[in-house]
Scaffold this motif. Structure first.
Motif, PDB file in Angstrom:
ATOM      1  N   ARG A  99      48.470   4.362  -7.295  1.00 34.35           N
ATOM      2  CA  ARG A  99      48.065   3.810  -8.584  1.00 34.35           C
ATOM      3  C   ARG A  99      49.171   3.948  -9.621  1.00 34.35           C
ATOM      4  O   ARG A  99      49.404   3.036 -10.424  1.00 34.35           O
ATOM      5  CB  ARG A  99      46.792   4.503  -9.068  1.00 34.35           C
ATOM      6  CG  ARG A  99      45.525   4.056  -8.356  1.00 34.35           C
ATOM      7  CD  ARG A  99      44.295   4.495  -9.119  1.00 34.35           C
ATOM      8  NE  ARG A  99      44.174   5.941  -9.122  1.00 34.35           N
ATOM      9  CZ  ARG A  99      43.451   6.648  -8.253  1.00 34.35           C
ATOM     10  NH1 ARG A  99      42.784   6.013  -7.299  1.00 34.35           N
ATOM     11  NH2 ARG A  99      43.392   7.959  -8.326  1.00 34.35           N
ATOM     12  N   ALA A 100      49.873   5.096  -9.602  1.00 34.67           N
ATOM     13  CA  ALA A 100      50.987   5.273 -10.545  1.00 34.67           C
ATOM     14  C   ALA A 100      52.109   4.284 -10.256  1.00 34.67           C
ATOM     15  O   ALA A 100      52.714   3.735 -11.184  1.00 34.67           O
ATOM     16  CB  ALA A 100      51.499   6.710 -10.460  1.00 34.67           C
ATOM     17  N   ARG A 156      43.784  -3.762 -15.893  1.00 35.45           N
ATOM     18  CA  ARG A 156      43.170  -3.432 -14.607  1.00 35.45           C
ATOM     19  C   ARG A 156      43.424  -4.525 -13.578  1.00 35.45           C
ATOM     20  O   ARG A 156      43.710  -4.240 -12.414  1.00 35.45           O
ATOM     21  CB  ARG A 156      41.667  -3.209 -14.802  1.00 35.45           C
ATOM     22  CG  ARG A 156      40.937  -2.733 -13.557  1.00 35.45           C
ATOM     23  CD  ARG A 156      39.579  -2.179 -13.886  1.00 35.45           C
ATOM     24  NE  ARG A 156      38.781  -3.120 -14.663  1.00 35.45           N
ATOM     25  CZ  ARG A 156      38.500  -2.978 -15.963  1.00 35.45           C
ATOM     26  NH1 ARG A 156      38.975  -1.946 -16.642  1.00 35.45           N
ATOM     27  NH2 ARG A 156      37.761  -3.876 -16.593  1.00 35.45           N
ATOM     28  N   GLU A 157      43.317  -5.780 -13.988  1.00 39.00           N
ATOM     29  CA  GLU A 157      43.602  -6.878 -13.056  1.00 39.00           C
ATOM     30  C   GLU A 157      45.066  -6.866 -12.618  1.00 39.00           C
ATOM     31  O   GLU A 157      45.375  -7.126 -11.445  1.00 39.00           O
ATOM     32  CB  GLU A 157      43.262  -8.208 -13.722  1.00 39.00           C
ATOM     33  CG  GLU A 157      41.771  -8.415 -13.944  1.00 39.00           C
ATOM     34  CD  GLU A 157      41.482  -9.713 -14.669  1.00 39.00           C
ATOM     35  OE1 GLU A 157      42.463 -10.387 -15.075  1.00 39.00           O
ATOM     36  OE2 GLU A 157      40.287 -10.060 -14.825  1.00 39.00           O
ATOM     37  N   ALA A 158      45.939  -6.533 -13.537  1.00 36.38           N
ATOM     38  CA  ALA A 158      47.357  -6.468 -13.176  1.00 36.38           C
ATOM     39  C   ALA A 158      47.632  -5.336 -12.186  1.00 36.38           C
ATOM     40  O   ALA A 158      48.406  -5.487 -11.241  1.00 36.38           O
ATOM     41  CB  ALA A 158      48.198  -6.294 -14.439  1.00 36.38           C
ATOM     42  N   GLU A 159      46.966  -4.189 -12.380  1.00 37.84           N
ATOM     43  CA  GLU A 159      47.147  -3.073 -11.448  1.00 37.84           C
ATOM     44  C   GLU A 159      46.606  -3.420 -10.069  1.00 37.84           C
ATOM     45  O   GLU A 159      47.212  -3.067  -9.046  1.00 37.84           O
ATOM     46  CB  GLU A 159      46.460  -1.836 -12.001  1.00 37.84           C
ATOM     47  CG  GLU A 159      47.164  -1.215 -13.194  1.00 37.84           C
ATOM     48  CD  GLU A 159      46.481   0.054 -13.655  1.00 37.84           C
ATOM     49  OE1 GLU A 159      45.532   0.483 -12.945  1.00 37.84           O
ATOM     50  OE2 GLU A 159      46.878   0.617 -14.693  1.00 37.84           O
ATOM     51  N   ALA A 162      49.029  -5.624  -8.395  1.00 36.75           N
ATOM     52  CA  ALA A 162      50.196  -4.854  -7.954  1.00 36.75           C
ATOM     53  C   ALA A 162      49.870  -4.032  -6.718  1.00 36.75           C
ATOM     54  O   ALA A 162      50.718  -3.887  -5.808  1.00 36.75           O
ATOM     55  CB  ALA A 162      50.668  -3.950  -9.092  1.00 36.75           C
ATOM     56  N   LEU A 163      48.641  -3.468  -6.618  1.00 35.05           N
ATOM     57  CA  LEU A 163      48.239  -2.712  -5.424  1.00 35.05           C
ATOM     58  C   LEU A 163      48.236  -3.607  -4.187  1.00 35.05           C
ATOM     59  O   LEU A 163      48.713  -3.206  -3.117  1.00 35.05           O
ATOM     60  CB  LEU A 163      46.852  -2.098  -5.639  1.00 35.05           C
ATOM     61  CG  LEU A 163      46.775  -0.827  -6.485  1.00 35.05           C
ATOM     62  CD1 LEU A 163      45.327  -0.442  -6.738  1.00 35.05           C
ATOM     63  CD2 LEU A 163      47.510   0.317  -5.807  1.00 35.05           C
ATOM     64  N   LYS A 164      47.696  -4.818  -4.319  1.00 34.20           N
ATOM     65  CA  LYS A 164      47.694  -5.746  -3.185  1.00 34.20           C
ATOM     66  C   LYS A 164      49.114  -6.105  -2.758  1.00 34.20           C
ATOM     67  O   LYS A 164      49.412  -6.200  -1.565  1.00 34.20           O
ATOM     68  CB  LYS A 164      46.913  -7.005  -3.554  1.00 34.20           C
ATOM     69  CG  LYS A 164      45.420  -6.772  -3.725  1.00 34.20           C
ATOM     70  CD  LYS A 164      44.704  -8.068  -4.061  1.00 34.20           C
ATOM     71  CE  LYS A 164      43.203  -7.832  -4.229  1.00 34.20           C
ATOM     72  NZ  LYS A 164      42.482  -9.091  -4.574  1.00 34.20           N
TER      73      LYS A 164
END
Length: 327
Positions: A99-100, A156-159, A162-164
Motif C-alpha cells: 500500500r505504501a 483511493r481509486e488511484a491507489e 496502482a496496486l493492480k
C-alpha cells in the motif's frame, strides 16, 4: 522383430521385471497374522494395554501412552500457533508495504503530471504572446472548490489502480522465473492467497482421516479374563505382568475376544461384550447384561481391530506411497 520378456525395451509401458527393478511408485505388502496387533494391544506402544482407555472410535490405548501423546500434540500446537501468528504479522507488513508503494507511485505520477502540465501551459502562453503581440490581456484567477470526500475517493481509486499495476508487473516478472508452467500455484496469475484461519486440535491418527481426540472423550475399558479356577474376573487392567497369553473373554457368554471376534464397549459401564450378546441382550433392553447399567445406542462403541491376516478379516495389506517420475 522386438525382443520379448524382460529384454524388451521398445514398449511404452514397463514390464513386470522392469517394474520390480525400479525403486519408485507405491509398494504393497501382504500382512500375516504376526504383523497384526493383538486385541488388547495399545495403538501407540503396541504392547498389552495398561489401564486401557478407548476413544470415541474404539481405538485402544494405554492411559499413560495416550496422555503423553496428547501433551506432545498440545506442545506442537503451541509451536504451530506461534508460527501462524508470525506469518500473519508478516502478511500484514507485506500488505502495508504494498500500500505504501502504491501511495508513493500515485504521488510520483501526480507530480509528473503537474510538471508536464506547467510546461505545456508555459509553452502555450509563449506561443500566444508571439502570435498576438503585447496587447494580450492576462486571464483572471479561477476559484478552486475543494471537496474532501471527493478527494479521498479519487485518492483511493488511484491507489487501487496502482496496486493492480504493481500486481501485473510482479506477474510479468514471475514469467521469467517460472520452472513448471503446469503447476497452478506457479502460474503468473497465481498470487499468494490470504492466510486461512486454521483450527489446531489434538487428533487420533489411528483412523483415516484422523478424528479429534481429547482427554474428556477417553473412556476406561474393563476386560474380563479367565482365572485359574475357571471363573471370569473383570478388571480395568490387563494381566500383562503375570501372563501375556491371557485371553480376554465376554463376561456374558465367556467367548474369547480375539481379532476374529467383533467386540463392543459399553461406555456407561466400561464393559466389553461380544457382538452376539450386544445385539441380542444389550440393544433390545437398553442396558448392560452384566451390571444392568443403562446403555443407549450412542453409548455402544465397536472396538477397532486390525485383522487376522485373511482378506475378509480386516487390514490385510499395507501400502507405501513412493515418488514417481518427475520432469
Amino acid at each position: 522383430m522386438a525382443r520379448h520378456s524382460k529384454n524388451n525395451t521398445s514398449n511404452s509401458v514397463f514390464s513386470y521385471a522392469e517394474y520390480k527393478k525400479l525403486d519408485y511408485g507405491t509398494k504393497r505388502q501382504r500382512l500375516g497374522k504376526d504383523s497384526m496387533k493383538d486385541r488388547l494391544g495399545c495403538a501407540l506402544c503396541l504392547q498389552r494395554a495398561r489401564d486401557p482407555v478407548a476413544c470415541s472410535q474404539g481405538h485402544l490405548y494405554c492411559k499413560e501412552c495416550v496422555y503423553t501423546d496428547l501433551l506432545e500434540q498440545k506442545k506442537e500446537i503451541k509451536r504451530q500457533q506461534a508460527k501462524l501468528e508470525a506469518m500473519a504479522k508478516e502478511e500484514e507488513a507485506e500488505k502495508e508495504r504494498v500500500r505504501a508503494a502504491a501511495r508513493e507511485r500515485v504521488l510520483k505520477d501526480f507530480e509528473t503530471r503537474q510538471l508536464g502540465l506547467g510546461a505545456s501551459q508555459r509553452a502555450r502562453a509563449a506561443g500566444a504572446e508571439d502570435k498576438a503581440g503585447s496587447d494580450v490581456t492576462r486571464g483572471t484567477k479561477r476559484k478552486f472548490d475543494f471537496d474532501k470526500d471527493e478527494a479521498d475517493t479519487l485518492a483511493r481509486e488511484a491507489e487501487e489502480a496502482a496496486l493492480k499495476q504493481i500486481e501485473a508487473e510482479q506477474a510479468e516478472a514471475r514469467k521469467a522465473k517460472l520452472p513448471d508452467f503446469w503447476l497452478p500455484s506457479l502460474t503468473p496469475e497465481a498470487l499468494p492467497g490470504p492466510l486461512k484461519d486454521i483450527k489446531l486440535q489434538t487428533l487420533c491418527h489411528c483412523s483415516k482421516p484422523a478424528h479429534p481426540l481429547s482427554m474428556k472423550s477417553l473412556v476406561p475399558v474393563k476386560f474380563a479374563f479367565n482365572t485359574s479356577s475357571g471363573q471370569s474376573s473383570s478388571s480395568s487392567t490387563t494381566p500383562s505382568a503375570n501372563n501375556d497369553a491371557t485371553e480376554a473373554i465376554c463376561p456374558s457368554c465367556k467367548k474369547g475376544l480375539t481379532n476374529t471376534a467383533i467386540a463392543y464397549l459399553i461406555r456407561s459401564c466400561s464393559h466389553v461384550l461380544c457382538k452376539t450378546c450386544t445385539e441380542d441382550l444389550v440393544k433390545p433392553n437398553g442396558q448392560c447384561c452384566v451390571c444392568d447399567a443403562k446403555a443407549k445406542s450412542k453409548d455402544i462403541v465397536e472396538l477397532a481391530r486390525e485383522g487376522t491376516g485373511f482378506a475378509a478379516g480386516g487390514i490385510a495389506e499395507a501400502s507405501k506411497a513412493g515418488v514417481s517420475f518427475q520432469g
